[in-house]
Design an enzyme around this catalytic site. Sequence first.
Site, PDB file in Angstrom:
ATOM      1  CG  HIS A 102      -0.654  -0.357   7.071  1.00  0.00           C
ATOM      2  ND1 HIS A 102      -1.547   0.328   6.278  1.00  0.00           N
ATOM      3  CD2 HIS A 102      -1.366  -0.773   8.170  1.00  0.00           C
ATOM      4  CE1 HIS A 102      -2.740   0.329   6.869  1.00  0.00           C
ATOM      5  NE2 HIS A 102      -2.653  -0.320   8.007  1.00  0.00           N
ATOM      6  CB  CYS A 147      -6.136   1.320   8.475  1.00  0.00           C
ATOM      7  SG  CYS A 147      -5.344   1.307  10.089  1.00  0.00           S
TER       8      CYS A 147
END
Lengths: 387, 387
Positions: free
Chosen positions: A334, A85
Site C-alpha cells: 500500500h 490514500c
Amino acid sequence: MRDVAIIGVGITKFGELWDLSFRQMIIEAGARALEDADIDGKQIDAMYIGNMSAGQFICQEHIASLIADHAGLAPIPSTRVEGACASGGLALRQAVISVASGVHDYVVAAGIEKMTDVMTEQATGALATAADQEWEVNAGATFPGLYALMARRHMYEFGTTEEQMAMVAVKNHNNACMNPCAQYHTRITVESVLKSPPVVLPLKLLDCSPITDGAACVIVAPAEKARKMDRVPVIVAGTGQASDTISLHSRQSLTGLMATTRAADMAYKMARVGPEDIDVAEVHDCFTIAEIMAIEDLGFCKKGEGGKLTEEGQTEIGGKIPVNTSGGLKGKGHPVGATGIAQVVEIVHQLRGDAGKRQVKGAEIGLTHNVGGTGGTAVVHIFKRGD
Amino acid sequence: MRDVAIIGVGITKFGELWDLSFRQMIIEAGARALEDADIDGKQIDAMYIGNMSAGQFICQEHIASLIADHAGLAPIPSTRVEGACASGGLALRQAVISVASGVHDYVVAAGIEKMTDVMTEQATGALATAADQEWEVNAGATFPGLYALMARRHMYEFGTTEEQMAMVAVKNHNNACMNPCAQYHTRITVESVLKSPPVVLPLKLLDCSPITDGAACVIVAPAEKARKMDRVPVIVAGTGQASDTISLHSRQSLTGLMATTRAADMAYKMARVGPEDIDVAEVHDCFTIAEIMAIEDLGFCKKGEGGKLTEEGQTEIGGKIPVNTSGGLKGKGHPVGATGIAQVVEIVHQLRGDAGKRQVKGAEIGLTHNVGGTGGTAVVHIFKRGD
C-alpha cells in the site's frame, strides 16, 4: 463528453525499494505504461499525479513539476492531486474529466509514494495526517485505532468475527502470491493472523496493510483512438467521487462509509450497471475490516453480510465476486498515493484477459474502490472490456 | 465546452492570523464568496482546494475532506491540488475545466495556507520543498538563493539595477496600503529597501515576500447562469498551464521562466487577446526580480526591459499596465496555496469596478499569473468583464 479508455498500464515492484529513488520509481512505471500503450512520450498532453505526502516522506513538494522534468515531458501541464490514500483514484478522475471534455487527448494518470526513506514511526505519523489532527489524532487516536473502532462496532451489530476478518488477509496473500509485483509472496493462515501481535484489538498485525514503496501509471485516451489500437480497449464506463466528515466521531454510522456508497452510486449510474454486473473488483483493504465494509457498501452483499460472503469464499478467484485479485493493499502492498492507480492496472489486466494465474475467467466489467483516510474521501471507477 | 464565469469572491485578512485556525480561515473566505455570489452552499457541486503544504505547516493532509466536512458540504467531491506556490492557480484551472465540460455547474476554487503555526525556520524549510531537494537544496541552495541567481544574471545581461527591483517593492507596498485585506499597510522607500538586511544579495529583506496566513475563495459557474445574476459577470476567457524543469541548473536561461511564456501563450490564444489588450495584471512577485521577469515573459515589454518599465512608473495604477494593484505577494502577503486564488479575487474586483481607491479606470480585461517554485509550474488566466 466523449468516451474514455485506458490504453496502457505500468507498475513497479511494490515493497521496500531501497535501490530506487522517488524519481526513478515514477519513470519506471511511466516508461512501462508508454511501452504497453505503444505510444511515444511526446504524444502525452498532460499528467495528473496522485501522491499523499512526499512533503513528509521525502521532504519534497511540487512533485508534478519534478516528474514532468525527469520524464522529459515539460512543458506539458502536470498537476498533483491529493486525497490521502485516495490520491491515485482522484488523479485518474481528473485525467478522465480532462480527456472526456476534449481539453486533452493523451493523459497520464499516475500514483506514487516513497514511504521507507523515513523511520517507521515517522511514516505512521505521516499516515495519521489523513485523519483529523485537531479533533482526533491530538486526542490520542491512531489510524489503526480508528479502524479498530469500526471493526468493534461491525462485530457488535452484525456478529462479524475476527476469523472472518483474518480470511480477508489470507485470501489477499494467496492472490499476492500470483502477482509478480506484490510486496508479499508468503501464504498465511487464519491461525497465524489471529496469533499475530495486536496493533489495536481486534486488529492484529496481519489485519493491517504494510508500509510500501511503489508507483503505478495508466494512460488515458479517447475511446475512439483506443479502438484503433492493437490492444483490447478498456473503457472507463463510470467515475464517482464523494466526501464525508474527516473525523469518525461526526459520523452517523461506524459500520460503513457513506462516501463509498455515494461514489459508487455515481459510478454505477454513469456506467448503467449495478453491483450484480461486476465481474471483478479491487477494493480498499487498508485493514481487513475495510474490505468487509467495502463489499457491503459497494452492494456485493447486504450490509452486515460481508464477513459471511468472505467466509463462503465468494470473494475468492472463482467465487461470485472476486475481490482484490492483485493481492489488494494487504498482500500487494500500500504505497498510499499509488494504490488507486495500481488498482486500475489490475482491473485492466483482468479485462484484457492477461492476468495470468490470477485471471478471473470471462471478466468483462471491473470496479476500483479507493478510500482516503477513514472514509473522508472515496473514489469509485467502473471499467468495461471494449469491443 | 461552454463559457465559464466567476460569480463570487471571498478572502480573509492576510497576515499573522494567531486567532484563526486553518479550518476557520477557509470557512470565512468561503462564506464571503457564497454571500458575494448570493447563492446557498447547497448549490455547490464540487470543490478544488489549492494548498502547498498543510502536511508540513499544520501536520494535516487530506484537507479537501476536512474542508468539505467543516463547510457542511460533504458528500460533494472535494479535491486538493498542489503545485507549490501555484496551487491556487491549479485549483482554479481544474474548477474551470470541470464547469466548462459540463461535469459540474457551481464549483468552489479555493486556496489556503496557514504558515505561522510553525517556527520561521521550519516555514522556510517547508517552502524550500518547492525546489529540487536532491539536486539543489541538499547541495546548499535556498529558495531566495535560487532567485538571487536569476537576479544576478538579469542584472548582468540587461543592466537591471537593485534600485529598479526596489521600485517593485515600493509600488506594491503603496498598493497594499489601499487594500484592506493586505498584510502590510506601511509605505517603504527605495532607500529603505536598499538598506534592508541582506537575505541573499542582491536580494534584501524588502525584496522578499513575507510568510503569511490567509485563505481565498471564488465560485465558478456557467457563464449563461452568471449573466442572469445581478452582478457584473466576470468571464474566464483563457486558461493556460505549463511545466519546466524543477531544478534551476537544468534551464537554458535564468532570466525568464519558460513555463510562464508557455502558459501565457495558451491563455492568450484561448482568450483571443494579446498582452497589449490587458488592462490590469496580478503577477507572481515572490521576489522583486520575479515581477520584473514576469512582466517581460507575459509580453508587457521586451525581454530585459522590465526594470525600465517599472522605473518609468508604467506598472503603477495609472500607468500603461498596472501590475499587482492588490499589493501583490510582496505587500498583500503570500500564503502560498492561497495566492493564486487571491489574485483572481483582485482581478474580479477590478473588472467589476469595485476596487475602491486602487481601481484601474475602465478595466475590462485582466490577467493572473501564478508560479510554483522557481518556475517549475506556471498558470495564467485571462478574465473579461462580461456584458
